[in-house]
Design a protein around this motif. Structure first.
Motif, PDB file in Angstrom:
ATOM      1  N   TYR A 109      -4.480 -40.780  15.753  1.00 31.80           N
ATOM      2  CA  TYR A 109      -3.840 -41.967  15.182  1.00 31.80           C
ATOM      3  C   TYR A 109      -4.534 -42.335  13.876  1.00 31.80           C
ATOM      4  O   TYR A 109      -5.617 -42.906  13.883  1.00 31.80           O
ATOM      5  N   ASP A 110      -3.899 -42.017  12.771  1.00 34.47           N
ATOM      6  CA  ASP A 110      -4.535 -42.312  11.497  1.00 34.47           C
ATOM      7  C   ASP A 110      -3.986 -43.595  10.893  1.00 34.47           C
ATOM      8  O   ASP A 110      -3.193 -44.318  11.502  1.00 34.47           O
ATOM      9  N   ILE A 111      -4.391 -43.854   9.675  1.00 41.62           N
ATOM     10  CA  ILE A 111      -4.077 -45.115   8.995  1.00 41.62           C
ATOM     11  C   ILE A 111      -2.584 -45.297   8.726  1.00 41.62           C
ATOM     12  O   ILE A 111      -2.107 -46.420   8.562  1.00 41.62           O
ATOM     13  N   ARG A 112      -1.821 -44.192   8.705  1.00 39.47           N
ATOM     14  CA  ARG A 112      -0.439 -44.272   8.236  1.00 39.47           C
ATOM     15  C   ARG A 112       0.451 -45.175   9.081  1.00 39.47           C
ATOM     16  O   ARG A 112       1.392 -45.762   8.562  1.00 39.47           O
ATOM     17  N   HIS A 113       0.160 -45.299  10.371  1.00 39.85           N
ATOM     18  CA  HIS A 113       1.042 -46.155  11.170  1.00 39.85           C
ATOM     19  C   HIS A 113       0.894 -47.631  10.817  1.00 39.85           C
ATOM     20  O   HIS A 113       1.731 -48.452  11.190  1.00 39.85           O
ATOM     21  N   SER A 114      -0.160 -47.978  10.059  1.00 44.81           N
ATOM     22  CA  SER A 114      -0.347 -49.365   9.637  1.00 44.81           C
ATOM     23  C   SER A 114       0.204 -49.636   8.242  1.00 44.81           C
ATOM     24  O   SER A 114       0.154 -50.772   7.769  1.00 44.81           O
TER      25      SER A 114
END
Length: 294
Positions: A98-103
């Protein structure tokens, strides 16, 4: 402050917490944003389907590839009208999956709502140097990097630190360190506060806690003690926001702290700009970061 604009859709393919299922990666064209529909108890898929735009600037706060942050700026920001700053630490069970992109949709929405956003990426379980205590060390370094943002239209005298889920855990832990830049408040969104208790659970994120910590609380008691949030060590202004329908982080994780529990809100509602949870988050940020008066 208005949520508007043409933004790009990006669907992130990640394992959904506790389900073990997968989605196919996809990228979509620019889409119109709509705020007409109010939704509650949204899913992770709802979050990854939201429109977003790239950060205005990206900076490394360390030498490793995952030690970077993105800076989103509102259109209203200028040298004469610097925007208050929200530091955000994303969640994702401390896992490298889970990287930063979902935020990105949240960072986009907050910028459209008038806030500058410094969103921190960090090494996580599965990344070299990630896990305990590397992830926390990265977050502390990322927060400290805001001192380098003075040349941008950011008001470093109006700063709130916030984090979601496992990112809330890391943000709260970081706030216990005395050498951070000055913060007006710390806001935890479905934050994990008692990792020893949390690691005893059996959902996907709870099972990931032992991997993050390098073992169970019996195997690594000193590490777990260091990773506990202590209300006595936190700044005076801390608020935990928690949805009553959260199936990933139990409500007991906000016991003992100043908190607000929102009926019908789920774990991911805080990241979705069309939810009452997001409206509550904006309300809290505006309370802690009021506009300058002449």
């Amino acid at each position: 402050m208005v949520l508007a604009g043409r933004l790009r859709v990006y669907l992130i393919a990640l394992w959904i917490v506790g389900s073990g299922s997968n989605i196919v990666n996809a990228a979509g064209p620019v889409a119109e944003t709509s705020t007409a529909t109010i939704v509650e108890n949204v899913s992770y898929q709802n979050i990854t389907a939201l429109p977003w735009r790239e950060a205005d600037h990206r900076f490394n706060y360390g030498p490793q590839s995952l030690q970077f942050g993105g800076l989103w700026l509102p259109e209203s920001a200028s040298a004469d009208n610097p925007a208050p700053l929200v530091i955000f630490v994303h969640g994702g069970c401390w896992l490298s999956a889970y990287d930063i992109r979902h935020s990105y949709p949240l960072s986009t929405a907050l910028a459209d709502s008038g806030f500058a956003v410094w969103s921190i990426e960090y090494r996580r379980s599965g990344d070299p140097g990630g896990g305990w205590p590397g992830s926390l060390e990265d977050v502390i370094a990322g927060i400290s990097h805001i001192r380098q943002l003075q040349d941008f239209s950011v008001d470093l005298e109006r700063v709130v630190l916030t984090g979601h889920s496992a990112g809330g855990h890391l943000a709260l832990l970081a706030a216990q360190h005395n050498d951070l830049p000055s913060l007006d408040a710390v806001v935890g969104l479905a934050a994990i506060t008692d990792i020893s208790e949390y690691a005893l659970g059996d959902n996907g994120c709870q099972k990931a806690a032992a991997g993050f910590m390098g073992g169970s609380s019996l195997q690594a008691p000193a590490a777990y003690e260091q990773a506990q949030i202590s209300v006595d060590k936190l700044p005076s202004t801390v608020s935990l926001l928690h949805g009553e329908q959260d199936s990933i982080v139990p409500l007991t994780q906000s016991d003992g702290f100043e908190h607000h529990r929102l009926p019908r809100a789920g774990h991911f509602d805080w990241l979705h700009p069309q939810t009452p949870a997001y409206r509550l988050l904006i309300n809290r940020l505006e309370h802690y970061l009021p506009e300058h008066t002449p």
